[in-house]
Every structure is written in C-alpha cells, then in structure tokens.
Design a protein around this motif. Structure first.
Motif, PDB file in Angstrom:
ATOM      1  N   GLN A 219     -11.848   4.206  14.470  1.00  0.00           N
ATOM      2  CA  GLN A 219     -10.518   4.543  13.953  1.00  0.00           C
ATOM      3  C   GLN A 219     -10.611   4.840  12.457  1.00  0.00           C
ATOM      4  N   VAL A 220      -9.684   5.677  12.004  1.00  0.00           N
ATOM      5  CA  VAL A 220      -9.663   6.040  10.587  1.00  0.00           C
ATOM      6  C   VAL A 220      -8.908   4.975   9.805  1.00  0.00           C
ATOM      7  N   GLU A 221      -9.562   4.470   8.767  1.00  0.00           N
ATOM      8  CA  GLU A 221      -8.955   3.448   7.909  1.00  0.00           C
ATOM      9  C   GLU A 221      -8.870   3.960   6.481  1.00  0.00           C
ATOM     10  N   LEU A 222      -7.901   3.452   5.760  1.00  0.00           N
ATOM     11  CA  LEU A 222      -7.708   3.861   4.370  1.00  0.00           C
ATOM     12  C   LEU A 222      -7.916   2.680   3.436  1.00  0.00           C
TER      13      LEU A 222
ATOM     14  N   VAL B  63       0.853  -1.195   0.000  1.00  0.00           N
ATOM     15  CA  VAL B  63       0.000   0.000   0.000  1.00  0.00           C
ATOM     16  C   VAL B  63       0.886   1.242   0.000  1.00  0.00           C
ATOM     17  N   HIS B  64       0.566   2.226  -0.845  1.00  0.00           N
ATOM     18  CA  HIS B  64       1.456   3.389  -0.961  1.00  0.00           C
ATOM     19  C   HIS B  64       1.209   4.459   0.098  1.00  0.00           C
ATOM     20  N   ILE B  65       0.106   4.349   0.829  1.00  0.00           N
ATOM     21  CA  ILE B  65      -0.155   5.274   1.937  1.00  0.00           C
ATOM     22  C   ILE B  65      -0.498   4.436   3.165  1.00  0.00           C
ATOM     23  N   LYS B  66       0.120   4.775   4.294  1.00  0.00           N
ATOM     24  CA  LYS B  66      -0.176   4.040   5.527  1.00  0.00           C
ATOM     25  C   LYS B  66      -0.678   5.000   6.588  1.00  0.00           C
TER      26      LYS B  66
ATOM     27  N   GLY C 250       2.860  13.087  11.254  1.00  0.00           N
ATOM     28  CA  GLY C 250       3.206  11.680  11.387  1.00  0.00           C
ATOM     29  C   GLY C 250       1.988  10.767  11.390  1.00  0.00           C
ATOM     30  N   ASP C 251       0.817  11.323  11.095  1.00  0.00           N
ATOM     31  CA  ASP C 251      -0.395  10.490  11.103  1.00  0.00           C
ATOM     32  C   ASP C 251      -0.451   9.547   9.913  1.00  0.00           C
ATOM     33  N   ILE C 252       0.148   9.957   8.810  1.00  0.00           N
ATOM     34  CA  ILE C 252       0.215   9.047   7.661  1.00  0.00           C
ATOM     35  C   ILE C 252       1.620   9.053   7.076  1.00  0.00           C
ATOM     36  N   GLU C 253       1.900   7.990   6.347  1.00  0.00           N
ATOM     37  CA  GLU C 253       3.167   7.865   5.621  1.00  0.00           C
ATOM     38  C   GLU C 253       2.780   7.770   4.152  1.00  0.00           C
TER      39      GLU C 253
END
Ligand code: SF4
Length: 92
Positions: A52-55, A19-22, A74-77
């Motif tokens: 919780q927030v999921e992608l 996954v390109h965004i975590k 730092g909430d997402i990579e």
C-alpha cells in the motif's frame, strides 16, 4: 548540487497529530497512487510491506504535485499545513 542536498537545507515544522495530506485507505494502489511514488519530488510516498502507498509528510515542500494527481480521484485529501507549520525554505 544534487536535489537531495538542496532539500536537506529546508526546515520542516511538524504539526504533530495533524497531517496536512491524507491517503485514502486502500488494499491495492490505484493508478494515481502508484504515480505518486515517483512524482513527489521529496519522495514522501512509499510502498509499505503490504503493497500500500504510505505518506510521510515531514519532508513535504508543498509543491502541489500530489494534489493535482490524486485529489480529483479522491485518493488523497490535501490541505496546507496550519500557519507556523510545514516547510521553511532557505532560499525563498
Ligand atoms: Fe510531495 Fe509535493 Fe505532495 Fe508534498 S505536495 S507530498 S512534496 S508531491
């Protein structure tokens, strides 16, 4: 034409297992994570049944909005998908 109809014309090549965004693990969403629920134009972010927030990155159009909102804290990579994967635009 609705935005949803235009998004439907895009094609997405899923890079399985990469996954390109975590999203950083969390119990309660931070303010930037909550903002992503409405800021993502492709509606990739959702609340799960634990709050919780999921992608789901499959429909990501690589616009970078969530990168601006959530990467500094730092909430997402955020990374672009590998070559050959990700979004293909019909008009662009
Ligand atoms: Fe949504 Fe844009 Fe982030 Fe992709 S890059 S998940 S479309 S906000």
């Amino acid at each position: 034409v609705r935005v949803e109809d235009k998004l439907y014309q895009n094609r997405y090549q899923v890079d399985a297992g990469k996954v390109h965004i975590k999203v950083r693990e969390h119990d309660t969403p931070t303010a930037p994570l909550r903002a992503l629920l409405t800021a993502c134009p492709a509606r990739c972010y959702e609340l799960n049944d634990k709050g919780q927030v999921e992608l789901t990155a499959d429909g990501c159009i690589e616009c970078g909005t969530c990168r601006i909102i959530g990467e500094a804290s730092g909430d997402i990579e955020w990374n672009y998908p590998r070559g050959g994967y990700g979004i293909s635009f019909k008009f662009g």
